[in-house]
Design an enzyme around this catalytic site. Structure first.
Site, PDB file in Angstrom:
ATOM      1  N   GLY A   1       0.777  -1.236   0.000  1.00 36.73           N
ATOM      2  CA  GLY A   1       0.000   0.000   0.000  1.00 36.73           C
ATOM      3  C   GLY A   1       0.810   1.287   0.000  1.00 36.73           C
ATOM      4  CG  ASP A   2       3.359   4.551   1.735  1.00 32.51           C
ATOM      5  OD1 ASP A   2       3.649   5.103   0.654  1.00 32.51           O
ATOM      6  OD2 ASP A   2       3.528   5.112   2.839  1.00 32.51           O
TER       7      ASP A   2
END
Ligand code: ADP
Length: 286
Positions: free
Chosen positions: A193-194
């Site tokens: 996600g990041d």
């Protein structure tokens, strides 16, 4: 570090802390290495309002990735709040720069992580992207999830902060009509996600670790989009990854659209510097 906090952490670890040294490189919290006679720990401290929730969801995200048995994460030891500051303690990973072989392992293991699937897009709770809230409301449709839980909230925030005007922002309907034809046959898989280059570590013996996740079940290409946004991942990483999860004819376009989410997050976190990058993708596709 505050002595009271040090005693509290010592108590929690049931070990005396013999050395505390600052660790640089974080955007959001203060970070330290804590050495005890038997181990080394990584400590994050943050006194702001949302920090405990942020650390709890970070700990949960690390655990989620670890549970997939595909790629390692540091083991979380403790999370809580003391003397007005939230803290997160985890295993300290002695790291080194990534070699070509390490990048290959990282690419292969990320592709393995992206085989962990679920029924719906999203997650059973919201988390954070950097210090901004990230909504993970479950959807059965990826286009709806991406429009309503990803681009929508960041565009709204950018308007509230006067970083984008109304007419610069596509409506939810606009977004959906653009992405729907591009988002076909997408199944929900666990994503970091990041995934920028500050969010993995390679241990001294060459084992990749993912850190600081913003996990949910989404399209695996969101992680690849983030790796390409600010660079720092070698060709060996992409070759190993795509030998397991190949691209298709719309991958290049999707990567740019997924990068728009991360650029909006950067616009909202760090300001105008990211405006022209945001606008060039908005103008190109919406
Ligand atoms: P922030 O959430 O404030 O951005 P990070 O989680 O990115 O902080 O951590 C800051 C830096 O600390 C990272 O860039 C990395 O170099 C280092 N780091 C993070 N986790 C560990 C760990 N478990 N062991 C050793 N170093 C770590």
């Amino acid at each position: 570090m505050d002595q009271g906090l040090k005693y509290h952490l010592s108590d929690l670890l049931s070990e005396s802390i013999i050395k505390v040294s600052p660790v640089l490189g974080g955007d959001i919290s203060k970070a330290y290495r804590m050495d005890t006679p038997n181990s080394s720990y990584f400590l994050k401290l943050n006194p702001t309002g949302d920090a405990l929730k942020m650390f709890q969801t970070e700990a949960f995200g690390l655990q989620c990735i670890d549970n997939s048995n595909t790629i390692k994460t540091p083991k979380v030891v403790a999370c809580g709040k003391v003397k007005g500051s939230a803290f997160l303690v985890m295993e300290f990973i002695e790291s080194k720069p990534a070699s070509s072989k390490d990048f290959e392992t990282l690419g292969r293991q990320l592709a393995q992580l992206h085989q962990s699937s679920s029924k719906d897009f999203g997650l059973n709770h919201d988390n954070f992207i950097g210090s901004l809230p990230q909504s993970n409301t479950l959807h059965t449709n990826w286009s709806a999830f991406f429009a309503q839980e990803r681009l929508g909230p960041q565009l709204e925030l950018a308007k509230q902060k006067h970083l984008l005007s109304n007419h610069e922002c596509p409506t939810e309907q606009n977004i959906t009509s653009v992405v729907e034809p591009l988002f076909k046959n997408i199944r929900p898989t666990l994503v970091h996600g990041d995934l920028w280059q500050g969010n993995y570590l390679i241990s001294k013996c060459g084992t990749p670790y993912l850190i600081d996740p913003a996990v949910y079940f989404g399209h695996h290409e969101v992680d690849i989009a983030m790796t390409k946004l600010f660079g720092g991942f070698s060709n060996n990483f992409y070759t190993a990854y795509s030998s397991m999860i190949p691209n298709d004819e719309n991958t290049t376009i999707r990567l740019e659209i997924y990068q728009l989410y991360y650029l909006l997050v950067h616009l909202n976190l760090f300001g105008k510097l990211y405006y022209s990058n945001v606008m060039s993708i908005l103008k190109k596709y919406f």
